[in-house]
Design an enzyme around this catalytic site. Sequence first.
Site, PDB file in Angstrom:
ATOM      1  N   ARG A  50      27.570  65.494  67.265  1.00  0.00           N
ATOM      2  CA  ARG A  50      27.149  66.561  66.363  1.00  0.00           C
ATOM      3  C   ARG A  50      26.154  65.959  65.361  1.00  0.00           C
ATOM      4  O   ARG A  50      26.430  64.921  64.789  1.00  0.00           O
ATOM      5  CB  ARG A  50      28.345  67.103  65.552  1.00  0.00           C
ATOM      6  CG  ARG A  50      29.527  67.629  66.360  1.00  0.00           C
ATOM      7  CD  ARG A  50      29.255  69.004  66.938  1.00  0.00           C
ATOM      8  NE  ARG A  50      30.384  69.510  67.703  1.00  0.00           N
ATOM      9  CZ  ARG A  50      30.616  69.234  68.990  1.00  0.00           C
ATOM     10  NH1 ARG A  50      29.837  68.370  69.638  1.00  0.00           N
ATOM     11  NH2 ARG A  50      31.630  69.769  69.629  1.00  0.00           N
ATOM     12  N   MET A  94      31.723  62.009  70.229  1.00  0.00           N
ATOM     13  CA  MET A  94      32.598  61.929  69.019  1.00  0.00           C
ATOM     14  C   MET A  94      31.770  61.768  67.729  1.00  0.00           C
ATOM     15  O   MET A  94      32.114  62.391  66.721  1.00  0.00           O
ATOM     16  CB  MET A  94      33.518  60.724  69.180  1.00  0.00           C
ATOM     17  CG  MET A  94      34.755  60.813  68.355  1.00  0.00           C
ATOM     18  SD  MET A  94      35.825  62.186  68.879  1.00  0.00           S
ATOM     19  CE  MET A  94      36.282  61.650  70.523  1.00  0.00           C
ATOM     20  N   PRO A  95      30.715  60.914  67.718  1.00  0.00           N
ATOM     21  CA  PRO A  95      30.052  60.619  66.444  1.00  0.00           C
ATOM     22  C   PRO A  95      29.481  61.876  65.776  1.00  0.00           C
ATOM     23  O   PRO A  95      29.064  62.820  66.461  1.00  0.00           O
ATOM     24  CB  PRO A  95      28.911  59.675  66.839  1.00  0.00           C
ATOM     25  CG  PRO A  95      29.276  59.150  68.169  1.00  0.00           C
ATOM     26  CD  PRO A  95      30.095  60.194  68.828  1.00  0.00           C
ATOM     27  N   ILE A  96      29.522  61.864  64.461  1.00  0.00           N
ATOM     28  CA  ILE A  96      28.911  62.932  63.664  1.00  0.00           C
ATOM     29  C   ILE A  96      27.838  62.281  62.799  1.00  0.00           C
ATOM     30  O   ILE A  96      28.096  61.279  62.138  1.00  0.00           O
ATOM     31  CB  ILE A  96      29.966  63.617  62.774  1.00  0.00           C
ATOM     32  CG1 ILE A  96      31.037  64.292  63.644  1.00  0.00           C
ATOM     33  CG2 ILE A  96      29.318  64.613  61.820  1.00  0.00           C
ATOM     34  CD1 ILE A  96      32.251  64.763  62.878  1.00  0.00           C
TER      35      ILE A  96
END
Lengths: 65, 65, 65, 65, 65, 65
Positions: D40, D1-3
């Site tokens: 990402r 999930m983290p960007i």
Amino acid sequence: MPIIQVQMLEGRSKDVKNNLLKEMNEVVCRILDVSPNQVRILLNEYSEENWSIGGISKADLSKNK
Amino acid sequence: MPIIQVQMLEGRSKDVKNNLLKEMNEVVCRILDVSPNQVRILLNEYSEENWSIGGISKADLSKNK
Amino acid sequence: MPIIQVQMLEGRSKDVKNNLLKEMNEVVCRILDVSPNQVRILLNEYSEENWSIGGISKADLSKNK
Amino acid sequence: MPIIQVQMLEGRSKDVKNNLLKEMNEVVCRILDVSPNQVRILLNEYSEENWSIGGISKADLSKNK
Amino acid sequence: MPIIQVQMLEGRSKDVKNNLLKEMNEVVCRILDVSPNQVRILLNEYSEENWSIGGISKADLSKNK
Amino acid sequence: MPIIQVQMLEGRSKDVKNNLLKEMNEVVCRILDVSPNQVRILLNEYSEENWSIGGISKADLSKNK
């Protein structure tokens, strides 16, 4: 010099966040060859309502699990 | 047209923030030669826990002073 | 500490950009009461094709003037 | 999930950038307990002319060294 | 009022980008109940070298296909 | 692959936000030819005090109406 913006869901503990800041800084300094104090890391925390994948919020995705 | 994103630690008063918005807008308009209403300024405020220098959060840096 | 992200159309001269960096930094330091070297300003330049108002790119808006 | 958004001066080699992507991803996955493909990382590269410290561009700071 | 920042891989045609700007603007205006000229959309295009999933750049992911 | 950052004033209902996420995702997938699960949309909500037009915060603009 580098600035790192982390965007993630809210809810992680302070310890987890501190570990992330510490280890990320170490990686950035080592690989980009900059000194620790040149690096800024900002944590941007999002509620599940404000983060979507495939057009569905994480809040609803979690509900439907 | 220009959009200015300010990222800063939370805690400034409303007056300080209004002054910042006003004076920044003036500088941008004068130097970039755009009219006032074309400029958007967004203030992004961070807790000390979510801002690090050298891999240490501002919260811990302040504690260790 | 503050980080300023400026998003603007490309095409300004180096002098104009240097003036903007200088005067913005002065305003931020004076109003937020931080020292000059704590402030980072990043200029993000966009082609007219990649910036829209009302759903029309600046490139097309300029063409239709 | 983290960007993760990395903002840094341009000029690093492809190998350095690949190492950064790889090691950052490893740290994020391990500490935030997410799987690799959820992360990402975007690299935003800036010319020295578009990055200032203390109101002076890196280009001019480098010149004056 | 809303500002939309689109981050995507480079390479789309001008027509595709114009369509995206137009239709995104329409959705934002209709759903957020704002007038067209209040909305700014910025396209941020990335090379495959500067975008990673799972710690591997899109450039390398494409090569290994 | 695309990441969409929406910056808007706070106060919209959950339903409005869910509609925005859903319809934006549909537009992005159709026009950029990507599959739904590749798209991330993040909503960044701002208080009226932290958003200015023409150097005046929305909070003060609303007061003066």
